[in-house]
Design a protein around this motif. Structure first.
Motif, mmCIF file in Angstrom:
data_model
loop_
_atom_site.group_PDB
_atom_site.id
_atom_site.type_symbol
_atom_site.label_atom_id
_atom_site.label_comp_id
_atom_site.label_asym_id
_atom_site.label_seq_id
_atom_site.Cartn_x
_atom_site.Cartn_y
_atom_site.Cartn_z
ATOM 1 N N LEU A 46 0.846 -1.189 0.000
ATOM 2 C CA LEU A 46 0.000 0.000 0.000
ATOM 3 C C LEU A 46 0.882 1.240 0.000
ATOM 4 O O LEU A 46 1.880 1.296 0.727
ATOM 5 N N ASP A 47 0.535 2.225 -0.837
ATOM 6 C CA ASP A 47 1.185 3.538 -0.754
ATOM 7 C C ASP A 47 0.353 4.384 0.204
ATOM 8 O O ASP A 47 -0.696 4.905 -0.180
ATOM 9 N N ALA A 48 0.818 4.473 1.436
ATOM 10 C CA ALA A 48 0.018 5.133 2.476
ATOM 11 C C ALA A 48 0.367 6.616 2.583
ATOM 12 O O ALA A 48 1.532 6.986 2.487
ATOM 13 N N PRO A 49 -0.658 7.484 2.789
ATOM 14 C CA PRO A 49 -0.375 8.901 3.035
ATOM 15 C C PRO A 49 0.374 9.059 4.358
ATOM 16 O O PRO A 49 0.085 8.349 5.322
ATOM 17 N N VAL A 50 1.324 9.969 4.375
ATOM 18 C CA VAL A 50 2.104 10.252 5.587
ATOM 19 C C VAL A 50 2.060 11.758 5.852
ATOM 20 O O VAL A 50 2.137 12.556 4.914
ATOM 21 N N TRP A 51 1.911 12.132 7.117
ATOM 22 C CA TRP A 51 1.937 13.548 7.500
ATOM 23 C C TRP A 51 3.071 13.759 8.490
ATOM 24 O O TRP A 51 3.188 13.036 9.490
ATOM 25 N N LEU A 52 3.930 14.741 8.198
ATOM 26 C CA LEU A 52 5.045 15.069 9.090
ATOM 27 C C LEU A 52 4.769 16.421 9.731
ATOM 28 O O LEU A 52 4.420 17.379 9.040
ATOM 29 N N PHE A 53 4.886 16.506 11.044
ATOM 30 C CA PHE A 53 4.684 17.793 11.716
ATOM 31 C C PHE A 53 5.537 17.840 12.975
ATOM 32 O O PHE A 53 6.100 16.825 13.404
ATOM 33 N N SER A 54 5.658 19.021 13.552
ATOM 34 C CA SER A 54 6.424 19.203 14.792
ATOM 35 C C SER A 54 5.499 19.625 15.918
ATOM 36 O O SER A 54 4.556 20.369 15.701
ATOM 37 N N ALA A 55 5.800 19.124 17.097
ATOM 38 C CA ALA A 55 5.079 19.526 18.312
ATOM 39 C C ALA A 55 6.004 19.257 19.487
ATOM 40 O O ALA A 55 6.778 18.294 19.461
ATOM 41 N N GLU A 56 5.940 20.117 20.499
ATOM 42 C CA GLU A 56 6.779 19.949 21.703
ATOM 43 C C GLU A 56 8.260 19.819 21.334
ATOM 44 O O GLU A 56 8.999 19.044 21.950
ATOM 45 N N GLU A 57 8.689 20.521 20.288
ATOM 46 C CA GLU A 57 10.076 20.490 19.807
ATOM 47 C C GLU A 57 10.511 19.090 19.355
ATOM 48 O O GLU A 57 11.698 18.751 19.346
ATOM 49 N N LEU A 58 9.537 18.264 18.990
ATOM 50 C CA LEU A 58 9.827 16.920 18.472
ATOM 51 C C LEU A 58 9.199 16.769 17.094
ATOM 52 O O LEU A 58 8.238 17.461 16.762
ATOM 53 N N SER A 59 9.744 15.840 16.306
ATOM 54 C CA SER A 59 9.152 15.540 14.986
ATOM 55 C C SER A 59 8.195 14.368 15.129
ATOM 56 O O SER A 59 8.499 13.394 15.835
ATOM 57 N N PHE A 60 7.073 14.477 14.443
ATOM 58 C CA PHE A 60 6.088 13.390 14.431
ATOM 59 C C PHE A 60 5.883 12.924 12.993
ATOM 60 O O PHE A 60 5.924 13.730 12.066
ATOM 61 N N ASP A 61 5.676 11.637 12.843
ATOM 62 C CA ASP A 61 5.530 11.006 11.537
ATOM 63 C C ASP A 61 4.265 10.144 11.611
ATOM 64 O O ASP A 61 4.211 9.158 12.343
ATOM 65 N N LEU A 62 3.242 10.564 10.871
ATOM 66 C CA LEU A 62 1.908 9.967 10.983
ATOM 67 C C LEU A 62 1.570 9.224 9.697
ATOM 68 O O LEU A 62 1.464 9.845 8.648
ATOM 69 N N THR A 63 1.423 7.911 9.752
ATOM 70 C CA THR A 63 1.044 7.133 8.570
ATOM 71 C C THR A 63 -0.439 6.795 8.652
ATOM 72 O O THR A 63 -0.901 6.294 9.689
ATOM 73 N N VAL A 64 -1.184 7.079 7.582
ATOM 74 C CA VAL A 64 -2.633 6.824 7.573
ATOM 75 C C VAL A 64 -2.894 5.471 6.896
ATOM 76 O O VAL A 64 -2.563 5.265 5.736
ATOM 77 N N LEU A 65 -3.522 4.566 7.659
ATOM 78 C CA LEU A 65 -3.804 3.210 7.165
ATOM 79 C C LEU A 65 -5.308 2.950 7.161
ATOM 80 O O LEU A 65 -6.043 3.555 7.927
ATOM 81 N N PRO A 66 -5.747 2.020 6.302
ATOM 82 C CA PRO A 66 -7.177 1.671 6.321
ATOM 83 C C PRO A 66 -7.551 0.989 7.635
ATOM 84 O O PRO A 66 -6.690 0.418 8.314
ATOM 85 N N LEU A 67 -8.841 1.038 7.981
ATOM 86 C CA LEU A 67 -9.294 0.487 9.263
ATOM 87 C C LEU A 67 -8.972 -0.996 9.417
ATOM 88 O O LEU A 67 -8.692 -1.455 10.527
ATOM 89 N N ASP A 68 -8.985 -1.764 8.316
ATOM 90 C CA ASP A 68 -8.752 -3.206 8.488
ATOM 91 C C ASP A 68 -7.303 -3.519 8.871
ATOM 92 O O ASP A 68 -6.991 -4.631 9.285
ATOM 93 N N ALA A 69 -6.402 -2.514 8.775
ATOM 94 C CA ALA A 69 -5.011 -2.721 9.222
ATOM 95 C C ALA A 69 -4.938 -2.793 10.748
ATOM 96 O O ALA A 69 -3.904 -3.177 11.303
ATOM 97 N N LEU A 70 -6.048 -2.442 11.427
ATOM 98 C CA LEU A 70 -6.078 -2.582 12.886
ATOM 99 C C LEU A 70 -6.023 -4.050 13.302
ATOM 100 O O LEU A 70 -5.527 -4.386 14.366
ATOM 101 N N ARG A 71 -6.556 -4.916 12.415
ATOM 102 C CA ARG A 71 -6.562 -6.352 12.733
ATOM 103 C C ARG A 71 -5.149 -6.909 12.765
ATOM 104 O O ARG A 71 -4.801 -7.736 13.578
#
Length: 217
Positions: A154-179
């Motif tokens: 899967l080519d998953a969307p990723v969002w990169l942002f900063s908070a609390e002087e740290l870098s965050f890397d957020l990968t968005v997956l479909p709900l069935d990836a919870l299994r």
């Protein structure tokens, strides 16, 4: 004959051990993030070129954890804890997307440059973008190829942002990836991951262990 084979196996084991520790040192000191790259560089430096002696990624990860404990010590422990506490706040913030912590911060091998990696789940990837926008969080968009299992990628969307002087890397997956978590690039098995509840428990256990160590000291 048997003795010669044993000797060869012992030598291969020793070489793997040396390579794993050299690769871990290169990752810790040289900022190399890629296990494969660290492995090849270590083999080059030690002049070991037979495939049987190349350590597995998990062996390097274990060696990296050991290296950080021995040579970086308390600063490393405090850095990991700070990132895990920030990760917990992020998991609570993204609660509506069934978030999970993954990667070096969870594994305890993160250095001062490692981002906090989260998986969030939604069948509408734009929902995450809208959520970031509504909360006035400027984020950079990327995509990342992940293997969901042996057959599917899967080519998953990723969002990169900063908070609390740290870098965050957020990968968005479909709900069935919870299994089942996507496969790890380290050992091709489902990634280890933690929910907010599991991470809270982990932090509480660490605090107790730290307190007991302090009492013994």
């Amino acid at each position: 004959m048997h003795h010669a084979r044993q000797h060869a196996e012992t030598r291969t084991r020793e070489r793997r051990h040396r390579l794993a520790h050299e690769a871990a040192r290169l990752m810790a000191e040289g900022g190399i993030r890629d296990f494969h790259q660290a492995k090849l560089k270590a083999a080059d430096r030690l002049g070991i070129h037979d495939d049987a002696s190349l350590p597995r990624n998990r062996e390097i990860e274990d060696a990296l954890r050991e290296y950080q404990r021995l040579f970086v010590g308390e600063a490393h422990t405090l850095g990991v804890r700070r990132r895990r506490e920030a990760a917990l706040r992020a998991l609570e913030f993204f609660n509506g997307f069934s978030p999970r912590l993954v990667g070096p911060v969870l594994e305890g091998t993160s250095d001062s440059n490692a981002p906090v990696q989260l998986h969030v789940h939604s069948d509408d990837p734009e929902a995450v973008a809208r959520f970031l926008e509504e909360n006035r969080m400027p984020a950079e968009s990327r995509t990342r190829r992940l293997r969901l299992d042996r057959e599917r990628s899967l080519d998953a969307p990723v969002w990169l942002f900063s908070a609390e002087e740290l870098s965050f890397d957020l990968t968005v997956l479909p709900l069935d990836a919870l299994r089942q978590a996507p496969l790890s690039g380290i050992d091709e098995r489902p990634m280890r991951r933690a929910s907010a509840t599991q991470l809270r428990q982990m932090l509480a256990e660490e605090e107790i262990a730290g307190y007991e160590t302090g009492m013994q000291g």
